[in-house]
Motif scaffolding. Structure first.
Motif, PDB file in Angstrom:
ATOM      1  N   ALA A  64       0.826  -1.211   0.000  1.00 39.08           N
ATOM      2  CA  ALA A  64       0.000   0.000   0.000  1.00 39.08           C
ATOM      3  C   ALA A  64       0.860   1.261   0.000  1.00 39.08           C
ATOM      4  O   ALA A  64       0.563   2.226  -0.714  1.00 39.08           O
ATOM      5  CB  ALA A  64      -0.932  -0.016   1.206  1.00 39.08           C
ATOM      6  N   LEU A  65       1.926   1.262   0.786  1.00 33.38           N
ATOM      7  CA  LEU A  65       2.804   2.433   0.824  1.00 33.38           C
ATOM      8  C   LEU A  65       3.515   2.649  -0.505  1.00 33.38           C
ATOM      9  O   LEU A  65       3.659   3.788  -0.974  1.00 33.38           O
ATOM     10  CB  LEU A  65       3.824   2.285   1.955  1.00 33.38           C
ATOM     11  N   LEU A  66       3.957   1.571  -1.138  1.00 35.23           N
ATOM     12  CA  LEU A  66       4.615   1.704  -2.433  1.00 35.23           C
ATOM     13  C   LEU A  66       3.641   2.200  -3.493  1.00 35.23           C
ATOM     14  O   LEU A  66       3.993   3.032  -4.333  1.00 35.23           O
ATOM     15  CB  LEU A  66       5.232   0.363  -2.854  1.00 35.23           C
ATOM     16  N   ALA A  67       2.411   1.704  -3.467  1.00 36.12           N
ATOM     17  CA  ALA A  67       1.399   2.172  -4.421  1.00 36.12           C
ATOM     18  C   ALA A  67       1.105   3.657  -4.221  1.00 36.12           C
ATOM     19  O   ALA A  67       0.985   4.411  -5.193  1.00 36.12           O
ATOM     20  CB  ALA A  67       0.127   1.349  -4.275  1.00 36.12           C
ATOM     21  N   ALA A  68       1.003   4.087  -2.976  1.00 31.26           N
ATOM     22  CA  ALA A  68       0.743   5.500  -2.703  1.00 31.26           C
ATOM     23  C   ALA A  68       1.906   6.375  -3.157  1.00 31.26           C
ATOM     24  O   ALA A  68       1.704   7.438  -3.746  1.00 31.26           O
ATOM     25  CB  ALA A  68       0.476   5.697  -1.205  1.00 31.26           C
TER      26      ALA A  68
END
Length: 102
Positions: free
Chosen positions: A44-48
């Motif tokens: 999720a952090l990488l996608a954001a």
């Protein structure tokens, strides 16, 4: 002097977060929900981060060559291409769109 205060606050904040992680009881970490969240959080952090770097320019949303490169990478991933091919496709399409745009 304000910069040193910010640096000191950041150091203390980072230390507090590390300490909080060490103080979590082992029983909490063994719960299935916590394990699943811990596995999904980096994704999720990488996608954001990817979305922010692709579609933001300061305080405005933009749609430029970076979006085309991200699309090429996504297509290569759907086709199960190797990682270097994914990166290469994104780089080449981004460079091509920038070259054609001017």
């Amino acid at each position: 002097m304000n910069a040193w205060i910010a640096i000191g606050a950041t150091v203390l904040g980072c230390y507090a977060v590390k300490l909080a992680g060490l103080l979590v009881p082992a029983g909490v970490l063994e719960r299935p929900v916590v394990r699943r969240l811990a596995a999904l959080l980096p994704v999720a952090l990488l996608a954001a981060l990817t979305a922010q770097q692709t579609f933001a320019d300061g305080h405005t949303l933009v749609l430029d060559a970076r979006a085309a490169g991200l699309g090429a990478a996504a297509l290569a991933l759907v086709l199960r291409a190797p990682f270097l091919v994914v990166v290469g496709a994104a780089v080449l399409l981004t460079a091509g769109v920038r070259a054609l745009a001017g």
